[in-house]
Design a protein around this motif. Structure first.
Motif, PDB file in Angstrom:
ATOM      1  N   GLN A 172       0.876  -1.210   0.208  1.00 43.30           N
ATOM      2  CA  GLN A 172       0.015  -0.269   0.026  1.00 43.30           C
ATOM      3  C   GLN A 172       0.911   1.391   0.042  1.00 43.30           C
ATOM      4  O   GLN A 172       0.528   2.075  -0.499  1.00 43.30           O
ATOM      5  CB  GLN A 172      -1.069  -0.037   1.291  1.00 43.30           C
ATOM      6  N   PHE A 173       1.951   1.287   0.422  1.00 45.18           N
ATOM      7  CA  PHE A 173       2.999   2.244   0.521  1.00 45.18           C
ATOM      8  C   PHE A 173       4.215   2.277  -0.198  1.00 45.18           C
ATOM      9  O   PHE A 173       4.976   3.191  -0.061  1.00 45.18           O
ATOM     10  CB  PHE A 173       2.984   2.819   1.970  1.00 45.18           C
ATOM     11  N   ILE A 174       4.794   0.830  -0.624  1.00 44.37           N
ATOM     12  CA  ILE A 174       5.941   0.812  -1.543  1.00 44.37           C
ATOM     13  C   ILE A 174       5.420   0.204  -2.697  1.00 44.37           C
ATOM     14  O   ILE A 174       5.238  -0.986  -2.997  1.00 44.37           O
ATOM     15  CB  ILE A 174       6.798  -0.187  -0.809  1.00 44.37           C
ATOM     16  N   ARG A 175       5.261   1.125  -3.703  1.00 41.30           N
ATOM     17  CA  ARG A 175       4.531   0.587  -4.947  1.00 41.30           C
ATOM     18  C   ARG A 175       5.684   1.132  -6.036  1.00 41.30           C
ATOM     19  O   ARG A 175       6.011   2.464  -6.106  1.00 41.30           O
ATOM     20  CB  ARG A 175       3.357   1.333  -5.189  1.00 41.30           C
ATOM     21  N   PRO A 176       5.591   0.455  -7.175  1.00 35.68           N
ATOM     22  CA  PRO A 176       5.431  -0.890  -7.271  1.00 35.68           C
ATOM     23  C   PRO A 176       6.219  -1.938  -6.830  1.00 35.68           C
ATOM     24  O   PRO A 176       7.591  -1.557  -6.721  1.00 35.68           O
ATOM     25  CB  PRO A 176       5.269  -1.125  -8.912  1.00 35.68           C
ATOM     26  N   GLN A 177       5.900  -3.110  -6.490  1.00 35.06           N
ATOM     27  CA  GLN A 177       6.908  -3.955  -5.767  1.00 35.06           C
ATOM     28  C   GLN A 177       6.622  -5.384  -6.281  1.00 35.06           C
ATOM     29  O   GLN A 177       5.438  -5.672  -6.542  1.00 35.06           O
ATOM     30  CB  GLN A 177       6.770  -3.959  -4.411  1.00 35.06           C
ATOM     31  N   THR A 178       7.625  -6.006  -6.010  1.00 36.68           N
ATOM     32  CA  THR A 178       7.520  -7.618  -5.947  1.00 36.68           C
ATOM     33  C   THR A 178       8.039  -8.060  -4.673  1.00 36.68           C
ATOM     34  O   THR A 178       8.840  -7.139  -3.990  1.00 36.68           O
ATOM     35  CB  THR A 178       7.933  -8.271  -7.170  1.00 36.68           C
ATOM     36  N   ALA A 179       7.852  -9.469  -4.387  1.00 36.60           N
ATOM     37  CA  ALA A 179       8.656  -9.907  -3.265  1.00 36.60           C
ATOM     38  C   ALA A 179       9.271 -11.262  -3.591  1.00 36.60           C
ATOM     39  O   ALA A 179       8.612 -12.066  -4.343  1.00 36.60           O
ATOM     40  CB  ALA A 179       7.519 -10.103  -2.293  1.00 36.60           C
ATOM     41  N   VAL A 180       9.889 -11.881  -2.579  1.00 40.44           N
ATOM     42  CA  VAL A 180      10.347 -13.113  -2.407  1.00 40.44           C
ATOM     43  C   VAL A 180       9.555 -14.016  -1.736  1.00 40.44           C
ATOM     44  O   VAL A 180       9.485 -13.515  -0.433  1.00 40.44           O
ATOM     45  CB  VAL A 180      11.916 -12.919  -1.868  1.00 40.44           C
ATOM     46  N   LEU A 181       9.231 -15.054  -2.291  1.00 43.68           N
ATOM     47  CA  LEU A 181       8.150 -15.874  -1.416  1.00 43.68           C
ATOM     48  C   LEU A 181       8.605 -17.277  -1.824  1.00 43.68           C
ATOM     49  O   LEU A 181       9.154 -17.659  -2.964  1.00 43.68           O
ATOM     50  CB  LEU A 181       6.694 -15.290  -1.811  1.00 43.68           C
ATOM     51  N   LYS A 182       7.873 -18.164  -0.979  1.00 43.81           N
ATOM     52  CA  LYS A 182       7.991 -19.402  -1.227  1.00 43.81           C
ATOM     53  C   LYS A 182       7.261 -20.011  -2.472  1.00 43.81           C
ATOM     54  O   LYS A 182       6.129 -19.740  -2.766  1.00 43.81           O
ATOM     55  CB  LYS A 182       7.073 -20.352   0.079  1.00 43.81           C
ATOM     56  N   LYS A 183       8.023 -20.693  -3.262  1.00 41.16           N
ATOM     57  CA  LYS A 183       7.320 -21.562  -4.675  1.00 41.16           C
ATOM     58  C   LYS A 183       5.936 -22.031  -4.341  1.00 41.16           C
ATOM     59  O   LYS A 183       4.909 -21.815  -5.415  1.00 41.16           O
ATOM     60  CB  LYS A 183       8.190 -22.014  -5.307  1.00 41.16           C
ATOM     61  N   SER A 184       5.831 -22.759  -3.240  1.00 39.27           N
ATOM     62  CA  SER A 184       4.840 -23.405  -3.047  1.00 39.27           C
ATOM     63  C   SER A 184       3.105 -22.716  -2.874  1.00 39.27           C
ATOM     64  O   SER A 184       2.182 -22.819  -3.029  1.00 39.27           O
ATOM     65  CB  SER A 184       4.735 -24.154  -1.630  1.00 39.27           C
ATOM     66  N   LEU A 185       3.563 -21.230  -2.467  1.00 38.21           N
ATOM     67  CA  LEU A 185       2.429 -20.319  -2.699  1.00 38.21           C
ATOM     68  C   LEU A 185       1.713 -20.154  -3.768  1.00 38.21           C
ATOM     69  O   LEU A 185       0.436 -19.817  -3.794  1.00 38.21           O
ATOM     70  CB  LEU A 185       2.901 -18.872  -2.049  1.00 38.21           C
TER      71      LEU A 185
ATOM     72  N   PRO B 224      14.692 -10.852   5.307  1.00 38.45           N
ATOM     73  CA  PRO B 224      15.775 -11.857   5.509  1.00 38.45           C
ATOM     74  C   PRO B 224      15.768 -13.004   6.550  1.00 38.45           C
ATOM     75  O   PRO B 224      16.713 -13.625   6.549  1.00 38.45           O
ATOM     76  CB  PRO B 224      16.927 -10.492   5.600  1.00 38.45           C
ATOM     77  N   GLU B 225      14.970 -12.672   7.584  1.00 41.70           N
ATOM     78  CA  GLU B 225      14.912 -13.721   8.472  1.00 41.70           C
ATOM     79  C   GLU B 225      14.484 -15.125   8.270  1.00 41.70           C
ATOM     80  O   GLU B 225      14.526 -15.969   8.598  1.00 41.70           O
ATOM     81  CB  GLU B 225      14.134 -13.143   9.884  1.00 41.70           C
ATOM     82  N   GLY B 226      13.747 -14.828   6.929  1.00 44.26           N
ATOM     83  CA  GLY B 226      13.414 -16.155   5.977  1.00 44.26           C
ATOM     84  C   GLY B 226      12.231 -16.781   6.501  1.00 44.26           C
ATOM     85  O   GLY B 226      11.424 -17.554   5.802  1.00 44.26           O
ATOM     86  N   THR B 227      11.650 -16.590   7.653  1.00 48.72           N
ATOM     87  CA  THR B 227      10.457 -17.117   8.148  1.00 48.72           C
ATOM     88  C   THR B 227       9.691 -16.193   9.269  1.00 48.72           C
ATOM     89  O   THR B 227      10.470 -15.242   9.727  1.00 48.72           O
ATOM     90  CB  THR B 227      10.424 -18.347   8.777  1.00 48.72           C
TER      91      THR B 227
ATOM     92  N   LYS C  55      16.226 -13.460  14.901  1.00 53.79           N
ATOM     93  CA  LYS C  55      16.623 -14.631  14.003  1.00 53.79           C
ATOM     94  C   LYS C  55      17.766 -13.913  13.059  1.00 53.79           C
ATOM     95  O   LYS C  55      17.677 -12.800  12.410  1.00 53.79           O
ATOM     96  CB  LYS C  55      15.545 -15.545  12.918  1.00 53.79           C
ATOM     97  N   LYS C  56      19.101 -14.628  12.852  1.00 56.70           N
ATOM     98  CA  LYS C  56      19.995 -14.046  12.053  1.00 56.70           C
ATOM     99  C   LYS C  56      19.610 -13.784  10.745  1.00 56.70           C
ATOM    100  O   LYS C  56      18.771 -14.598   9.988  1.00 56.70           O
ATOM    101  CB  LYS C  56      21.334 -14.911  12.402  1.00 56.70           C
ATOM    102  N   PHE C  57      19.889 -12.712  10.002  1.00 58.56           N
ATOM    103  CA  PHE C  57      19.660 -12.307   8.824  1.00 58.56           C
ATOM    104  C   PHE C  57      20.335 -13.392   7.716  1.00 58.56           C
ATOM    105  O   PHE C  57      21.571 -13.342   7.751  1.00 58.56           O
ATOM    106  CB  PHE C  57      19.903 -10.902   8.622  1.00 58.56           C
ATOM    107  N   ASN C  58      19.592 -13.588   6.630  1.00 59.84           N
ATOM    108  CA  ASN C  58      20.104 -14.205   5.696  1.00 59.84           C
ATOM    109  C   ASN C  58      20.667 -13.195   4.759  1.00 59.84           C
ATOM    110  O   ASN C  58      20.337 -12.065   4.684  1.00 59.84           O
ATOM    111  CB  ASN C  58      18.951 -15.176   4.756  1.00 59.84           C
ATOM    112  N   ALA C  59      21.716 -13.687   3.813  1.00 62.30           N
ATOM    113  CA  ALA C  59      22.400 -12.758   3.136  1.00 62.30           C
ATOM    114  C   ALA C  59      21.868 -12.381   1.632  1.00 62.30           C
ATOM    115  O   ALA C  59      22.339 -11.491   1.134  1.00 62.30           O
ATOM    116  CB  ALA C  59      23.903 -13.051   2.993  1.00 62.30           C
ATOM    117  N   GLY C  60      20.824 -13.247   1.417  1.00 60.47           N
ATOM    118  CA  GLY C  60      20.428 -13.099  -0.077  1.00 60.47           C
ATOM    119  C   GLY C  60      19.897 -11.745  -0.417  1.00 60.47           C
ATOM    120  O   GLY C  60      20.300 -11.331  -1.496  1.00 60.47           O
ATOM    121  N   GLY C  61      19.312 -11.055   0.081  1.00 61.56           N
ATOM    122  CA  GLY C  61      18.747  -9.568  -0.116  1.00 61.56           C
ATOM    123  C   GLY C  61      20.136  -8.532  -0.208  1.00 61.56           C
ATOM    124  O   GLY C  61      20.075  -7.967  -1.091  1.00 61.56           O
TER     125      GLY C  61
END
Length: 252
Positions: free
Chosen positions: A102-115, A163-166, A174-180
């Motif tokens: 709603q306030f960061i547009r336009p965007q996409t996100a990293v998500l689980k493939k199963s979704l 980055p917490e992954g979950t 939780k320790k941040f993952n480095a992907g982002g």
């Protein structure tokens, strides 16, 4: 991981009723909007994105109407207006997976493939240029994040990464993952750190949504120029940790 904060919040009749009404609305509206987006598959991406935006705007309105839950944002001036960026966000709830749009547009996100396999809602989401990764294959997931992330950024889309992954309970860390951060290093785009306390009102894996005001804090852009990914990640994690402490302190 630190110990999570245990809430003493009690659910009354209004909480159960409001959460039930919202659930019914989500099921019905997701079906309708999912069909609309799928039906518009051959339309320009901007049209499909607008359909999704309307659904999110209505969902957040219903969240406030049914559950008495709204939000306040501090730091909107830090969101670049002339280029995209990578948003590294705290992950406590399902709320931020939709509300940030709603306030960061336009965007996409990293998500689980199963979704993307969820009927209608997931199928429609698949048409909105998500970065869908398989967490079981970390090497391939990282490559997909970087390759597709760079493409999305160059198209002008903000890329939201958790980055917490979950989802992590309030008070826990939780320790941040480095992907982002690696995406930032490889692409040259800046990082926007974002903190919030949505998990206190819309807890992870919970049917119930509690009334209140979610606090969101957005930090100044972190340049990725001439920085290693571990340094970018550490800077973002430090800012978010500090912002979360401020959100907690402001409650008292």
């Amino acid at each position: 991981m630190t110990q999570p904060h245990i809430s003493s919040r009690k659910a009354d009749f209004r909480v159960y009723l409001g959460s039930t009404l919202l659930f019914i609305y989500i099921v019905i509206s997701t079906l309708i909007v999912g069909v609309a987006i799928l039906g518009g598959y051959f339309l320009p991406f901007q049209w499909r994105y607008k359909f999704a935006d309307i659904w999110i705007d209505c969902l957040l309105y219903m969240l406030k109407l049914c559950c008495g839950l709204s939000y306040e944002v501090e730091g909107l001036e830090h969101i670049p207006q002339d280029r995209a960026a990578i948003v590294l966000s705290k992950h406590q709830s399902a709320w931020e997976t939709v509300a940030l749009r709603q306030f960061i547009r336009p965007q996409t996100a990293v998500l689980k493939k199963s979704l993307l396999q969820i009927p209608f809602g997931g199928w429609a989401l698949a048409t909105l240029k998500p970065i869908a990764i398989d967490r079981q294959n970390q090497k391939e997931a990282l490559k997909m994040l970087i390759d597709q992330g760079i493409e999305r950024l160059q198209e002008g889309l903000f890329v939201v990464v958790f980055p917490e992954g979950t989802r992590v309970a309030p008070g826990a860390h939780k320790k941040f993952n480095a992907g982002g951060a690696m995406l930032a290093q490889k692409s040259g785009f800046p990082v926007i750190p974002l903190a919030h306390n949505a998990g206190e009102f819309w807890p992870r894996n919970s049917f119930l949504k509690y009334p209140g005001v979610i606090k969101v804090k957005i930090g100044p852009p972190i340049s990725s120029a001439d920085k290693k990914s571990k340094d970018i990640n550490a800077e973002a994690e430090a800012w978010i940790t500090q912002a979360m402490a401020k959100i907690e302190a402001e409650k008292h």
